[in-house]
Design a protein around this motif. Structure first.
Motif, short mmCIF file in Angstrom:
data_model
loop_
_atom_site.label_atom_id
_atom_site.label_comp_id
_atom_site.label_asym_id
_atom_site.label_seq_id
_atom_site.Cartn_x
_atom_site.Cartn_y
_atom_site.Cartn_z
N ASP A 91 16.10 -79.77 25.56
CA ASP A 91 14.95 -79.92 24.66
C ASP A 91 13.69 -79.62 25.48
O ASP A 91 13.75 -79.48 26.69
N GLN B 110 14.55 -77.47 28.60
CA GLN B 110 15.09 -76.17 28.21
C GLN B 110 14.82 -75.10 29.26
O GLN B 110 15.55 -74.11 29.35
N ASP C 113 10.75 -81.50 24.73
CA ASP C 113 9.89 -82.67 24.56
C ASP C 113 9.98 -83.58 25.79
O ASP C 113 11.05 -84.11 26.10
N GLY D 226 17.97 -78.46 21.27
CA GLY D 226 17.17 -79.14 20.25
C GLY D 226 17.68 -80.54 20.00
O GLY D 226 18.68 -80.73 19.33
N THR E 28 17.01 -75.87 16.97
CA THR E 28 15.59 -75.92 17.34
C THR E 28 14.75 -75.37 16.18
O THR E 28 15.30 -74.82 15.23
N LYS F 17 11.76 -86.83 25.57
CA LYS F 17 13.22 -86.84 25.46
C LYS F 17 13.88 -86.45 26.78
O LYS F 17 14.92 -87.02 27.15
#
Lengths: 205, 205
Positions: B114, B132, B116, B88, B151, B119
């Motif tokens: 993560d 992830q 996203d 996270g 997270t 990112k």
DNA sequence: TAGATTGTTAATCGATTAACAATC
DNA sequence: TAGATTGTTAATCGATTAACAATC
């Protein structure tokens, strides 16, 4: 009221979160045994904790999820808004300020204080970042229920003193500093290093 | 070794920080009474806690600050490096990753995960942010001692499962999710809302 | 030596759990 | 009614504190 231990209060917070989840899933009732299973404790503990505050269940049937959740909301004081001031606009302060869960629970930041001239004068959402030297005056004029301290440890002692002078009654401290407050002021410490050191201790065994 | 309670371990962490401070101030020795005063507990508690691990003091004189500090460093396992993986890369993850105190204590992040896409592929310091979905593979190839979960709560259960499969033995969880782990895996939960709700409870009284 | 302070045992305190009558 | 489950009391467990002999 019988004296309520911090242990009981923490478990109430947990029951609250479990009940929120059950409610979201449309589950209408829950027994102390099921609640205990979900919380990783015993059913006697659940019933004992609740018994300090009243009778919320029905023998033979258990508890209404919504009614018990609402009762715990009352007990924990979550049925209203709690205003907060943040000390320290560093990365931890930033994380706390923008933490979704707080606002959902009724906790929101009204003031942010820092000593960094690059930060003072800017805003987070619609909240001004004010210089810490003005904190006492600001909090006297516009008090908050809770102050959250997310500064370096050296700064914490002075901040606690100004908070006590300004009449702030609740303090959540993230600085690894041993602090004392007078009667009538509630202080809770969260120390991130302690949690990690507990892991390293047990992992070393 | 006699079973050591979590209470004792947490107090050891506190003694450690107090001793660091005394050492920095050049104070050579300390009694259990003084250490207790600084930690807000009783001297009997201090002596009892230490007695589980050995005899570190001298009757009549107290404890050498440096020797006792070093002994506690050994006990807590802080005399070595602990590698960590962060799940996270939100604002809480960011605060934890850049938290100074951890690295000073020997805890450092080797991986960040993560989901996203904005990112993933970027870096924090010299650490890649990895998707992830690759976490299990990465952790099998390059394991860590401790995983830190920062997270949203919905993601936590799956992450715990992949960590158990990957053989991670220590987990520090910030997600407000009830998690269970098998024997041999150590889990510590830090729940920020619980600390605030404890304040609102006592402030409501 | 006399005063100070540890390490440890025994006593106390408080939190958890077991058990069960009450009752839906 | 019979089965289920609460609310509460008593028993147990574990953590904290008091007390003091050992000893620097």
């Amino acid at each position: 009221m019988e004296k309520i231990s911090e242990f009981t209060v923490r478990r109430l917070s947990n029951y609250y979160r479990i009940l929120l989840d059950l409610e979201k899933r449309g589950i209408p009732t829950v027994s102390s045994a099921r609640l205990a299973e979900l919380g990783g404790i015993t059913s006697a503990q659940v019933r004992k904790d609740l018994s300090y505050f009243g009778n919320f269940g029905t023998r033979g049937l258990g508890y209404s999820v919504t009614e018990l959740k609402n009762a715990i909301v009352e007990i924990l004081g979550l049925n209203r808004q709690w205003t907060m001031a943040l000390f320290g606009a560093g990365s931890l302060g930033h994380a706390l300020f923008f933490h979704e869960g707080f606002r959902e629970d009724g906790f929101y930041f009204k003031h942010v204080f820092d000593v960094d001239p690059k930060k003072v004068g800017t805003k987070w959402n619609d909240v001004d970042i004010t210089h810490q030297r003005n904190a006492e005056e600001v909090l006297r004029r516009d008090p908050v229920h809770i102050a959250v301290v997310a500064t370096p440890p050296e700064a914490a002692t002075d901040i606690i003193e100004l908070l006590v002078r300004a009449g702030t009654k609740g303090i959540l401290n993230f600085a690894p500093t041993q602090l004392t407050v007078p009667d009538g002021v509630w202080l809770r410490n969260v120390n991130l290093a302690v949690a990690l050191e507990s892991l390293s201790f047990y992992l070393s065994m």
